[in-house]
Scaffold this motif. Structure first.
Motif, short mmCIF file in Angstrom:
data_model
loop_
_atom_site.label_atom_id
_atom_site.label_comp_id
_atom_site.label_asym_id
_atom_site.label_seq_id
_atom_site.Cartn_x
_atom_site.Cartn_y
_atom_site.Cartn_z
N GLY A 52 0.80 -1.22 0.00
CA GLY A 52 0.00 0.00 0.00
C GLY A 52 0.83 1.26 0.00
O GLY A 52 0.50 2.24 -0.67
N LYS A 53 1.92 1.27 0.77
CA LYS A 53 2.80 2.45 0.82
C LYS A 53 3.60 2.56 -0.47
O LYS A 53 3.79 3.66 -1.01
CB LYS A 53 3.74 2.37 2.03
N LEU B 31 2.89 1.40 -3.56
CA LEU B 31 2.08 1.80 -4.71
C LEU B 31 1.66 3.27 -4.60
O LEU B 31 1.58 3.96 -5.62
CB LEU B 31 0.87 0.88 -4.83
N ASP B 32 1.47 3.75 -3.38
CA ASP B 32 1.13 5.16 -3.17
C ASP B 32 2.31 6.05 -3.56
O ASP B 32 2.17 6.97 -4.38
CB ASP B 32 0.76 5.36 -1.70
N PHE B 33 3.48 5.75 -3.03
CA PHE B 33 4.64 6.63 -3.26
C PHE B 33 5.21 6.49 -4.68
O PHE B 33 5.69 7.47 -5.25
CB PHE B 33 5.74 6.35 -2.23
N ALA C 41 3.49 5.32 -7.37
CA ALA C 41 2.41 5.70 -8.29
C ALA C 41 2.39 4.88 -9.59
O ALA C 41 1.99 5.37 -10.65
CB ALA C 41 2.46 7.21 -8.61
N THR C 42 2.81 3.61 -9.47
CA THR C 42 2.73 2.70 -10.61
C THR C 42 2.57 1.27 -10.11
O THR C 42 3.09 0.92 -9.06
CB THR C 42 3.99 2.81 -11.51
#
Lengths: 193, 193
Positions: free
Chosen positions: A48-49, A51-53, A55-56
């Motif tokens: 989760g962290k 993919l958030d940071f 952004a792909t």
């Protein structure tokens, strides 16, 4: 090159500034990887962290693997296959039963990770979504499909270690993730790359 | 209807066969939800297991929320907004700093979930990727983008509880997730729906 036998797993310490090389020895074989850091290994890789940071969903050379404490644990510094997954949880005996109607319950990635991590005090419930090396997960119009890996014999991915970690790796045990056959995975810890 | 004030959170027990209704009271407001079950709350909702078993990123009416132990904890039985996220981790003070260059560190979802769950013995490290109600995450050509919610004032989602759970809910604190403003979230526990 160390070899993880088909449908098995291992765990080891990877120190800061070392490199971890993972090789698909025969082609089309997934390796689930989890990493733990910090005191009592409460810090761990976080899908989760990351993919958030980052952004792909297509993590490759240059991307970082982040922890649940928002720290960068690894960086991908080399990538032949360029197709991995960080969305799906490790296969478990329930995966085989529910998705494959297969009651072979002996060799799931979740069980193999649990066994490898047991000496370090980590339990099955502590294991997060793995970084699934060479796994080919397609998201198309919101539908998720697990396709055969695109990795060829000899394809490698190399991670630089940014924080000393406990790493666990498998040669994945899920039929659909590996094009229907189970093969070994190679790995090396390197001082330089 | 109970109200979660902007940029705050709460926790409560949801019993098997009860229903949880969550309402976007003003529109375009996300609510991060996490659920824990089992002994000592070691069982929890799992993004990786849910996306694997449900095979869609677009979870809506009829879909189940699975646990890390491959059990169904909740089922979505009503859904007005039809757009939620189960990919990204709860916003944290590091999210604001890293993504927004914003040093307001007082009111993240991760902190609000941690505070709400503290009386139950759950720590920050135990909090998994949340089911982000009304959050509009777009995955297009492998790129991940957080867009303003599509939810309108009065939009509701209702979950049937399949296993007794400890639930924590927030009114989300991340600017980009909520169209730039922070609003309250409503919720009700119902015996019937």
């Amino acid at each position: 090159m160390k070899v993880i036998k088909p449908r098995s797993g291992t765990a080891f310490i990877l120190k800061k500034d070392q490199y971890l090389l993972v090789e698909d020895l025969e082609g089309q074989q997934v390796s689930d990887m989890v990493c733990f850091a910090g005191k009592e290994y409460k810090e761990k890789i976080s899908s989760g962290k990351t993919l958030d940071f980052e952004a792909t969903t297509n993590l490759t050379t240059g991307n970082f693997i982040w922890s649940n404490r928002s720290r960068k644990l690894l960086q991908i510094v080399h990538d032949d296959a360029k197709k991995h997954d960080f969305i799906l949880a490790p296969c478990s005996k329930e995966t085989f039963k529910i998705l494959y109607k297969d009651h072979d319950t002996t060799h799931s990635c979740l069980d193999n990770l649990t066994q490898a991590l047991k000496p370090y005090g980590i339990t099955k419930d502590d294991i997060p979504t793995a970084f699934n090396i060479f796994m080919n997960v397609q998201i198309k119009d919101t539908k998720i499909a697990v396709l055969p890996p695109q990795s060829l014999k000899g394809d490698r991915i190399v991670f630089k270690c940014l924080e000393t970690c406990l790493v666990a790796l498998t040669a994945c045990s899920a039929k659909d993730s590996n094009g229907g056959t189970f093969k070994p995975i190679g790995y090396q810890v390197l001082e330089n790359f």
